[in-house]
Design a protein around this motif. Structure first.
Motif, short mmCIF file in Angstrom:
data_model
loop_
_atom_site.label_atom_id
_atom_site.label_comp_id
_atom_site.label_asym_id
_atom_site.label_seq_id
_atom_site.Cartn_x
_atom_site.Cartn_y
_atom_site.Cartn_z
N VAL A 1 4.14 -3.31 -9.20
CA VAL A 1 4.46 -1.90 -8.27
C VAL A 1 3.48 -0.96 -9.26
O VAL A 1 3.24 -0.02 -8.76
CB VAL A 1 5.94 -1.64 -8.60
CG1 VAL A 1 6.27 -0.19 -8.15
CG2 VAL A 1 6.80 -2.66 -7.71
N LEU B 1 2.36 -2.08 3.51
CA LEU B 1 2.27 -1.53 2.11
C LEU B 1 0.71 -0.87 1.93
O LEU B 1 1.05 0.06 1.44
CB LEU B 1 2.33 -2.76 1.00
CG LEU B 1 2.18 -2.70 -0.61
CD1 LEU B 1 3.39 -1.55 -0.87
CD2 LEU B 1 2.47 -3.77 -1.32
N GLY C 1 -1.73 -4.97 -6.00
CA GLY C 1 -0.50 -5.56 -5.60
C GLY C 1 0.23 -6.50 -6.21
O GLY C 1 1.24 -7.00 -6.02
N TRP D 1 7.13 -3.18 -1.72
CA TRP D 1 6.43 -4.07 -2.62
C TRP D 1 7.62 -5.33 -2.79
O TRP D 1 7.15 -6.38 -2.84
CB TRP D 1 6.06 -3.68 -4.01
CG TRP D 1 5.41 -4.66 -4.77
CD1 TRP D 1 4.14 -5.05 -4.83
CD2 TRP D 1 6.10 -5.43 -5.73
NE1 TRP D 1 3.89 -6.04 -5.83
CE2 TRP D 1 5.05 -6.37 -6.39
CE3 TRP D 1 7.41 -5.72 -6.18
CZ2 TRP D 1 5.36 -7.27 -7.37
CZ3 TRP D 1 7.66 -6.69 -7.10
CH2 TRP D 1 6.81 -7.46 -7.65
N LEU E 1 0.06 0.01 -8.02
CA LEU E 1 -0.03 0.42 -6.55
C LEU E 1 0.52 2.04 -6.90
O LEU E 1 0.29 2.92 -6.09
CB LEU E 1 1.43 -0.12 -5.91
CG LEU E 1 1.13 -1.86 -5.36
CD1 LEU E 1 2.20 -2.19 -4.81
CD2 LEU E 1 -0.13 -1.82 -4.73
N LEU F 1 -4.40 -7.74 -0.88
CA LEU F 1 -3.66 -7.43 -1.97
C LEU F 1 -3.37 -8.85 -2.70
O LEU F 1 -3.57 -9.89 -2.08
CB LEU F 1 -2.41 -7.37 -1.20
CG LEU F 1 -2.02 -5.86 -0.75
CD1 LEU F 1 -0.89 -5.65 -0.13
CD2 LEU F 1 -2.21 -4.80 -1.88
N TYR G 1 7.34 -7.53 0.27
CA TYR G 1 6.15 -8.32 0.24
C TYR G 1 6.43 -9.30 -1.01
O TYR G 1 5.88 -10.55 -0.60
CB TYR G 1 5.15 -7.17 -0.30
CG TYR G 1 3.89 -7.97 -0.41
CD1 TYR G 1 3.03 -8.72 0.34
CD2 TYR G 1 3.10 -7.81 -2.08
CE1 TYR G 1 1.64 -9.27 0.01
CE2 TYR G 1 2.07 -8.56 -2.33
CZ TYR G 1 1.43 -9.22 -1.36
OH TYR G 1 0.16 -9.86 -1.43
N TYR G 2 7.02 -9.04 -1.89
CA TYR G 2 7.28 -10.17 -2.92
C TYR G 2 8.26 -11.09 -2.43
O TYR G 2 7.92 -12.45 -2.58
CB TYR G 2 7.80 -9.60 -4.13
CG TYR G 2 8.44 -10.39 -5.09
CD1 TYR G 2 7.91 -11.19 -6.12
CD2 TYR G 2 10.13 -10.49 -5.04
CE1 TYR G 2 8.73 -12.21 -6.72
CE2 TYR G 2 10.78 -11.36 -5.86
CZ TYR G 2 9.99 -12.02 -6.78
OH TYR G 2 10.62 -13.06 -7.79
N PRO H 1 1.89 -11.14 -5.79
CA PRO H 1 2.89 -10.41 -6.46
C PRO H 1 3.33 -11.30 -7.70
O PRO H 1 3.88 -12.52 -7.48
CB PRO H 1 3.91 -10.05 -5.61
CG PRO H 1 4.03 -11.09 -4.73
CD PRO H 1 2.40 -11.49 -4.20
#
Length: 394
Positions: free
Chosen positions: A5, A186, A2, A117, A8, A198, A120-121, A201
């Motif tokens: 990228v 994700l 996590g 991602w 992942l 996760l 998420y970031y 990031p």
């Protein structure tokens, strides 16, 4: 897992079931190449002549050697000249198309993971901004309380600060839930359990300052997986058309027969068979179908290429707009908000500004930082789309 990228994508390449299915289908298409163009299996026949034994007066029998004559025959079908090579070429074209479809599936999956991602970031950084804002408001509340005790601020100012803190806590809770939901999404793309942990990031690479649109379009024409898939689809349709035209010519068969009569000497027969391509009407219809399918495949290729170019243009425009917004926010709006906040704090300390002005200045500073984060995420999402469309393999 996590933090970036790349980690992942490495995980998804070996664990995602959709990509695994595409890989296995490509392997199956490649295996069919070896089978294509092979000779058909020979046929074996046993023919019992006079199995009622009328000629020799014995009873009926279905056992070889106990009838009037037993014939053992082996027949090998032989496709017409060039048909086996065409079948292999068609299978190779389909295998190439299956490989391109696998790359298309990976391109779509990697872009989807990259976008997830980035969201998420953005949610993680927004959560940090909301926490910072809460700390600022709590500091203002302490200042308001201390001045209220000294009689320098009315009670309304304290209540206003506490109301802002409550609203900020609600916003913080919403940001936490949003981050948790995006982490769950994700994990779903990675075929992990929804609540798998996760990492926080890390900061992504610096955004490129300039991208050449003409170069991107050219790269997309040559490397976009969707365009390559449709290009190979044209090759498949062309090979199928050649196979259809080749059906105008006959197929053959060769047979060997061993004759074993009940009485007398055994003998061998050689048989040569030709398939007569008599049904020309149906063949002409099949040839027209093959021509239409080739034209349709070529049209699909052109349509996909045009759609990719249009989507690339939209993504490039969004990226350019995002960079301009970042420059304005980072170079103008955020410094102005910081200067306004600092000046308002100084004026408030000197008794030249009221508490509402301080709260408004802090809110504008928080909103400017949030807008800067949003513009960054939007620009990175546009860059992610351009990389997918240009066929950048991750």
């Amino acid at each position: 897992m996590g933090a970036s990228v790349a980690g992942l994508l490495d995980y998804a390449r070996s664990r995602n079931p959709d990509f695994a299915a595409s890989t296995l289908e490509a392997g199956a298409a490649q295996a069919r190449v070896d089978a294509a163009g092979a000779l058909p299996d020979p046929r074996f026949q046993v023919e019992l002549m006079d199995f009622t034994n009328t000629m020799n007066g014995r009873s009926t029998s279905l056992l070889p050697g106990q009838v009037g004559e037993t014939r053992y025959r082996v027949i090998q079908p032989l496709p017409g000249w060039g048909k086996r090579d065409l079948a292999r070429q068609a299978a190779e074209a389909r295998a190439g198309q299956a490989d391109a479809q696998r790359e298309t599936a990976w391109s779509e999956l990697s872009a989807e993971i990259g976008a997830a991602w980035l969201r998420y970031y953005g949610a993680d950084r927004e959560l940090g901004l909301q926490r910072d804002a809460l700390l600022v408001l709590q500091g203002l509340e302490e200042t308001a309380l201390s001045r209220y005790r000294l009689g320098q601020l009315p009670q309304q100012a304290v209540l206003r600060a506490q109301r802002e803190i409550t609203a900020q806590r609600i916003a913080l809770l919403a940001a936490e839930q949003r981050r948790k939901g995006l982490a769950t999404a994700l994990n779903g793309l990675l075929a992990r359990v929804p609540d798998a942990a996760l990492a926080e990031p890390a900061d992504p690479p610096t955004l490129p300052e300039r991208l050449d649109f003409a170069e991107l379009v050219e790269r997309a024409r040559q490397r976009n997986p969707g365009v390559l898939t449709e290009t190979l689809g044209v090759d498949v349709a062309r090979a199928q058309r050649e196979q259809t035209y080749r059906e105008r010519y006959p197929d053959f068969s060769v047979g060997f027969t061993h004759n074993r009569p009940d009485e007398g000497k055994a003998s061998w027969d050689l048989m040569f068979e030709v398939m007569i391509p008599l049904q020309q009407g149906s063949r002409r219809a099949q040839e027209r179908e093959a021509e239409y399918m080739l034209s349709a495949a070529d049209a699909r290729r052109a349509a996909v290429a045009n759609r990719v170019a249009a989507e690339l243009g939209a993504a490039w425009a969004a990226y350019a707009s995002g960079l301009e917004s970042l420059r304005l926010l980072r170079g103008t709006l955020l410094p102005q908000a910081e200067a306004t906040r600092d000046a308002t704090r100084a004026a408030f300390a000197g008794g030249r500004a009221d508490f509402d002005g301080v709260l408004e200045a802090e809110r504008q500073w928080i909103e400017a930082r949030t807008a800067l984060l949003g513009a960054e995420v939007d620009a990175r999402m546009a860059l992610n789309d351009m990389e997918k469309l240009a066929g950048e393999t991750k």
